[in-house]
Design an enzyme around this catalytic site. Structure first.
Site, mmCIF file in Angstrom:
data_model
loop_
_atom_site.group_PDB
_atom_site.id
_atom_site.type_symbol
_atom_site.label_atom_id
_atom_site.label_comp_id
_atom_site.label_asym_id
_atom_site.label_seq_id
_atom_site.Cartn_x
_atom_site.Cartn_y
_atom_site.Cartn_z
ATOM 1 N N LYS A 68 -69.080 6.896 66.542
ATOM 2 C CA LYS A 68 -70.444 6.496 66.148
ATOM 3 C C LYS A 68 -70.616 4.982 66.088
ATOM 4 O O LYS A 68 -71.534 4.423 66.662
ATOM 5 C CB LYS A 68 -70.802 7.058 64.759
ATOM 6 C CG LYS A 68 -70.864 8.555 64.651
ATOM 7 C CD LYS A 68 -71.360 8.989 63.265
ATOM 8 C CE LYS A 68 -70.342 8.785 62.159
ATOM 9 N NZ LYS A 68 -69.166 9.643 62.269
ATOM 10 N N ASN A 108 -75.013 3.900 58.629
ATOM 11 C CA ASN A 108 -73.694 4.199 58.080
ATOM 12 C C ASN A 108 -72.683 3.106 58.403
ATOM 13 O O ASN A 108 -71.540 3.135 57.996
ATOM 14 C CB ASN A 108 -73.229 5.540 58.673
ATOM 15 C CG ASN A 108 -72.008 6.094 57.968
ATOM 16 O OD1 ASN A 108 -71.936 6.107 56.749
ATOM 17 N ND2 ASN A 108 -71.035 6.543 58.739
ATOM 18 N N HIS A 119 -64.959 16.869 57.309
ATOM 19 C CA HIS A 119 -65.779 16.954 56.080
ATOM 20 C C HIS A 119 -66.167 18.397 55.752
ATOM 21 O O HIS A 119 -67.217 18.634 55.156
ATOM 22 C CB HIS A 119 -67.071 16.130 56.208
ATOM 23 C CG HIS A 119 -66.855 14.712 56.633
ATOM 24 N ND1 HIS A 119 -66.054 13.845 55.922
ATOM 25 C CD2 HIS A 119 -67.309 14.006 57.690
ATOM 26 C CE1 HIS A 119 -66.048 12.668 56.527
ATOM 27 N NE2 HIS A 119 -66.793 12.746 57.596
#
Length: 472
Positions: free
Chosen positions: A127, A150, A197
């Protein structure tokens, strides 16, 4: 507080859940808009007290050591992205009919009229690099832009600050997307999907669903990875604006409506006239640094989003050439006695480590740390042929050792118990002993770092320092 813009915050009772990178700017922004802000935080340590004092001086109420009770009169919760959806605070909010937004949702709602478009990127890995490449390409096209989200630059600051942008390159995590129901990007990309996650999301389905929210309401392009069918499935399920297109990227020859690689060139068959027959050269593979396969994929995704925004091919080339990757992402540290030492401390999960290992033919692998619920069989089975040896460190190293015993029993393994500051130096020395000229000693831990190091940066720094000591 439905789905529209909230224009009058005066006197609204807003609870901000969590201090830290997103909570403090959110509390300040809401207080500045006239809301009555209460911050709740689980922790009550020195850092939290310091942040609380700063907010209390402005007139914000802060409650430390209790993040579970819903303050009386709360009309909206703005949460830090990492707070789990099953927390008692959110259960209470749900029962009381109080909406919960994340910092991304808040930033989206606070945009000024005529504000910058968002080009959004998510995925298990790549990302940050993709968003930085995208910002570099947009800059090369002469657009006012920034890499935000982020990535460490607060979206709230970008949206509320004085600087005016044409378009923002936005990195979004699955947590942030979970709490951003009304976000509608100009175009968006999901780079890849691998288990990560899952302790937070509860299941792979829930994780994928949150990632897929990035495509909701896209106007121009939903960019997906042709090598990862799950990303294409998310595009199919998304409710987009009429005329929005699915655009794939591939490391092979692209079909119509795809970007890909032909004879060492990055080419576009999506944003060209007559895409059945024509292709536009964007850049050379050599313009991508480093030119590892997964990084070329990142560059293609960034190029697809930039092209969706109307950026010329020349800017793609210039932007990729201008881009410098962050530290600890397949960073070549040094060659010692014919062996290359590469720091990919950022490979904090199995998917990232898999991409890293695939970039080299013969590897002495330094791995281990906090597994975060991951399993290593698939990773080890896929990389077995490339492994000259393995040096294991960190708390959950036994999981990797067992996978090596199952899938690569002939690979020599050094298992290091020590967790003190000298552990990395010993790991590098053991790796040197196993390596032969032409090999790569690769730190790609496939695990988080917090059992031994403050973060992955510190782990990478320790590796680089140990390599320098070898060379000396």
């Amino acid at each position: 507080m439905g789905s529209g813009q909230v224009t009058d915050w005066q006197g609204k009772h807003v609870t901000v859940a969590g201090l830290g990178v997103s909570g403090v700017p959110a509390a300040k922004a809401l207080h500045g808009l006239g809301a009555k802000v209460t911050v709740v935080n689980d922790g009550d340590d020195a850092r939290a007290r310091e942040q609380a004092a700063e907010l209390e001086a402005l007139g914000v109420t802060v409650r430390l050591g209790d993040g579970d009770t819903l303050p009386d009169g709360t009309e909206l919760i703005v949460t830090a992205p990492g707070w789990k959806p099953d927390k008692p605070l959110f259960t209470a909010a749900d029962a009381a009919g109080v909406p919960v937004w994340g910092d991304v949702e808040l930033a989206w709602r606070l945009r000024k009229p005529g504000a910058a478009d968002w080009l959004a990127v998510t995925g298990t890995n790549g990302k940050t690099t993709t968003v930085q490449m995208l910002a570099s390409i947009l800059e090369a096209a002469g657009l006012r832009t920034a890499a935000v989200g982020n990535i460490g630059v607060s979206l709230l600051d970008a949206v509320l600050g004085d600087e005016e942008y044409d378009v923002l390159a936005v990195e979004l995590s699955s947590y942030q997307l979970h709490w951003a129901p009304s976000l509608r990007a100009h175009s968006a990309a999901v780079l890849n999907l691998a288990p990560d996650h899952l302790d937070w999301h509860g299941s792979m389905e829930a994780y994928a669903k949150d990632k897929g929210r990035i495509y909701e309401g896209n106007r121009v392009a939903c960019v997906y990875n042709t090598a990862d069918k799950a990303t294409e499935d998310l595009v199919r399920e998304a409710d987009v604006e009429e005329g929005c297109r699915a655009v794939g990227f591939t490391l092979g020859t692209p079909g119509p409506s795809q970007l890909g690689v032909v004879e060492g060139l990055l080419v576009d068959r999506a944003f060209v006239e007559n895409r059945q027959k024509n292709a536009q050269e964007l850049a050379e593979v050599a313009d991508v640094k480093p030119a590892a396969p997964h990084n070329i994929a990142n560059a293609l995704a960034a190029a697809a989003l930039a092209r969706a925004y109307g950026v010329p091919a020349s800017a793609v080339r210039e932007g990729l050439r201008n881009f410098t990757p962050d530290a600890h992402r397949i960073a070549h540290v040094a060659d010692v006695d014919g062996v290359a030492y590469v720091d990919d401390s950022k490979a904090t999960n199995t998917h990232a480590a898999q991409a890293s290992l695939a970039a080299y033919d013969s590897v002495v692998w330094i791995a281990g740390g906090l597994a975060k619920g991951a399993t290593f069989d698939e990773l080890v089975a896929g990389a077995a042929q490339r492994l000259r040896g393995a040096v294991l460190i960190g708390r959950d190293r036994a999981l990797i050792r067992e996978a090596l015993a199952r899938h690569a029993p002939e690979v020599p393994v050094v298992d290091l118990e020590r967790t003190d500051t000298g552990a990395m130096l010993q790991a590098v020395r053991e790796a040197r002993r196993l390596a032969r000229p032409g090999d790569t000693v690769l730190l790609a831990p496939a695990c988080a770092s917090m059992d031994m190091f403050a973060n992955y940066n510190k782990r990478g720094d320790a590796f680089a320092q140990a390599v320098r000591e070898l060379g000396a």
